[in-house]
Design a protein around this motif. Structure first.
Motif, PDB file in Angstrom:
ATOM      1  N   SER A  41       0.833  -1.202   0.000  1.00  0.00           N
ATOM      2  CA  SER A  41       0.000   0.000   0.000  1.00  0.00           C
ATOM      3  C   SER A  41       0.866   1.250   0.000  1.00  0.00           C
ATOM      4  O   SER A  41       0.543   2.247  -0.664  1.00  0.00           O
ATOM      5  N   HIS A  99       1.209   3.827  -3.055  1.00  0.00           N
ATOM      6  CA  HIS A  99       0.610   5.102  -2.631  1.00  0.00           C
ATOM      7  C   HIS A  99      -0.912   4.988  -2.565  1.00  0.00           C
ATOM      8  O   HIS A  99      -1.654   5.822  -3.098  1.00  0.00           O
ATOM      9  N   SER A 116      -4.252   5.557  -1.185  1.00  0.00           N
ATOM     10  CA  SER A 116      -4.836   6.547  -0.297  1.00  0.00           C
ATOM     11  C   SER A 116      -6.223   6.106   0.158  1.00  0.00           C
ATOM     12  O   SER A 116      -6.795   5.139  -0.350  1.00  0.00           O
ATOM     13  N   ALA A 117      -6.769   6.866   1.104  1.00  0.00           N
ATOM     14  CA  ALA A 117      -8.111   6.567   1.603  1.00  0.00           C
ATOM     15  C   ALA A 117      -9.165   6.713   0.515  1.00  0.00           C
ATOM     16  O   ALA A 117     -10.242   6.111   0.584  1.00  0.00           O
ATOM     17  N   ALA A 160      -8.794   5.776  -2.577  1.00  0.00           N
ATOM     18  CA  ALA A 160      -8.550   4.828  -3.668  1.00  0.00           C
ATOM     19  C   ALA A 160      -9.811   4.043  -4.005  1.00  0.00           C
ATOM     20  O   ALA A 160     -10.631   3.743  -3.130  1.00  0.00           O
ATOM     21  N   ARG A 164      -7.938  -1.104  -4.667  1.00  0.00           N
ATOM     22  CA  ARG A 164      -7.722  -1.784  -3.394  1.00  0.00           C
ATOM     23  C   ARG A 164      -7.667  -3.307  -3.586  1.00  0.00           C
ATOM     24  O   ARG A 164      -6.863  -4.000  -2.962  1.00  0.00           O
TER      25      ARG A 164
END
Length: 512
Positions: free
Chosen positions: A146, A150, A152-153, A155, A160
């Protein structure tokens, strides 16, 4: 419960009239035209075949090829025998990328009920550790990947899921170190007719004579069924008993441990140590280039000659994915520089390393070199996790205890070592010319390469760079060679490691 059974060998493809093809090839040597298989007579089958075989003119038997499907064969047998020589081609099921479910492994015939219980319990223990490690390590691999990707929240779910799949693969890649070397594998395996004759002759010479005799025997049976003449008219029976040179050496557990300690002291912190090399390699390479091109030193200096051979900017063959150096008169000058390394790899990493057949090694006989105490390679990801390390060390200790118990019950070393884990340490010497090492380093200094082989390759490059800086100048992964010269820079496509290695090679940190 362990899923086991006899090897499954199928003949997927073979040349029709394989024996007649060999005779036709032999006759062509003394003919102004190509002789067809259909022209071969019984008299020629009886005379030319045995004459050429006995006299050592074996290339005529190389034209026949046999493509086998192999299932229910152990990874120990594949490493110790099937892949221990350079003359084959295999596509093998990968433990790195294929998640292992129920235990599937080689269980020797003839074990007493008590010995079989110890053996099978050990195999099951290894599989349980693998499953547990896979669960533990995926947390760490997800966190590391992750960060590299990079993530991110914000994504997307698709992104994911992609990271989750990559993390799972990395977790099982490391967890497989707990799997026993007796684990089954499957493959497509192609060899020439003369290699099949050689494997048959030497089937009892390795660490796995029992399994090899059965598997190779079945391959020969299928070849005979396809073309009876190919073995009935020529060939030799397998070596047996005292004729097996390797069987004459007695095993010493104390000597095995002493040798291991001596090699470890020599290696120090390295995975691969340069122990010998062509002293005048740079000069020889330059001289060879001038001889190829027909120029003198005044027209082509040593520096320019080496650059023409090895710089991807001047020799664009080095950018080609097909490894064209052996086919280029100019590139072949790099064949005169040779290097020998002392290495220490796990059984599972070396099973991949040995696939680089043009950098051969004198690998140890595990039946003679296994130690009484655990002797393994611990992957860094496992070493960094207290929970994972505890599971791993428990599995390793249990495997060694089972091996020693089997030996105390009278089970032969050959069969007892099957319960040892993939992590089992192997120490050996490996040599190669710069031409073939260069290709290996292209493949194995990529961050997608197995971690142990990557670290060995980086060790090797560092040491070659110290003794022959001009030869090592243009060595590295595809992205380093391709940067600014050809697109795309990375050849891995969607499997790009996520790190722009080309910006600071070799000064990079591998996190996974």
């Amino acid at each position: 419960m362990i899923l086991t059974g006899p090897p499954k060998v199928t003949l997927r493809a073979a040349r029709p009239r394989a024996y007649d093809g060999a005779i036709a090839a032999a006759r062509t040597c003394y003919s102004p035209r190509v002789i067809e298989d259909s022209e071969i007579t019984d008299k020629q089958r009886d005379s030319i075949g045995p004459l050429t075989f006995t006299a050592g003119h074996h290339t005529v038997f190389q034209h026949a090829t046999f493509e086998f499907g192999l299932e229910n064969v152990s990874r120990q047998f594949v490493w110790a025998f099937l892949h221990s020589h350079p003359f084959y081609n295999s596509e093998q099921s990968s433990q790195r990328f294929v998640k292992l479910g129920e235990p599937r492994a080689y269980v020797p015939d003839g074990l007493s009920p008590e010995a079989r219980a110890v053996y099978e319990a050990s195999i099951e223990k290894g599989w349980e550790a693998y499953a547990r490690l896979s669960q533990i390590l995926v947390k760490d691999t997800t966190e590391i990947i992750s960060g590299i990707r990079h993530l991110s929240a914000a994504a997307s779910d698709a992104r994911r899921k992609k990271v989750a799949r990559e993390a799972e693969k990395k977790a099982i890649e490391v967890a497989r170190y707990a799997i026993p070397i007796g684990a089954f594998t499957s493959m497509v395996h192609s060899i020439s007719g003369i290699v099949l004759h050689r494997l048959y002759r030497m089937s009892r010479s390795s660490d796995t004579p029992t399994e090899a005799s059965v598997v190779i025997g079945e391959m020969v049976r299928l070849a005979k069924e396809h073309d009876p003449a190919f073995f009935e008219r020529v060939g030799e029976a397998p070596f047996e008993g005292d004729a097996i040179v390797e069987s004459r050496w007695p095993r010493s557990a104390a000597a095995a441990a002493s040798t291991a300690a001596e090699i470890d002291a020599q290696l120090g912190s390295r995975v691969s140590l340069l122990v010998d090399h062509t002293a005048n390699a740079e000069k020889i390479t330059a001289d060879a280039m001038r001889a190829v091109l027909g120029v003198d030193r005044a027209a082509l200096s040593d520096d320019d000659a080496i650059e023409r051979a090895l710089s991807p900017g001047l020799n664009q063959y080095r950018l080609d994915a097909m490894d064209l150096s052996p086919y280029s008169p100019l590139s072949r000058v790099s064949h005169h520089a040779s290097y020998t390394f002392l290495k220490k790899l796990s059984h599972t990493a070396d099973s991949q390393d040995q696939r680089h057949r043009m950098t051969p090694a004198s690998r140890p006989m595990l039946t003679l070199t296994h130690t009484k105490a655990p002797d393994v390679i611990v992957p860094p990801l496992i070493a960094a996790s207290l929970e994972a390390r505890a599971v791993f060390e428990d599995a390793v200790a249990a495997a060694w205890k089972a091996k020693e118990t089997l030996l105390s019950m009278g089970v032969r070393d050959e069969l007892a070592v099957y319960v040892l884990p993939n992590a089992t340490a192997l120490r050996f010497h490996e040599s190669g010319s710069l031409m073939y090492l260069a290709h290996k380093w292209v493949m194995r200094t990529c961050l997608n390469a197995q971690e142990e082989i990557y670290r060995a390759s980086m060790d090797e490059l560092e040491q070659v760079r110290a003794v022959h800086p001009r030869l090592a100048k243009h060595m590295g992964p595809p992205c380093v060679l391709r940067r600014g010269r050809i697109s795309p820079t990375c050849t891995e496509g969607e499997h790009f490691c996520g790190i722009p290695v080309w910006r600071d090679f070799p000064n990079i940190v591998r996190r996974l």
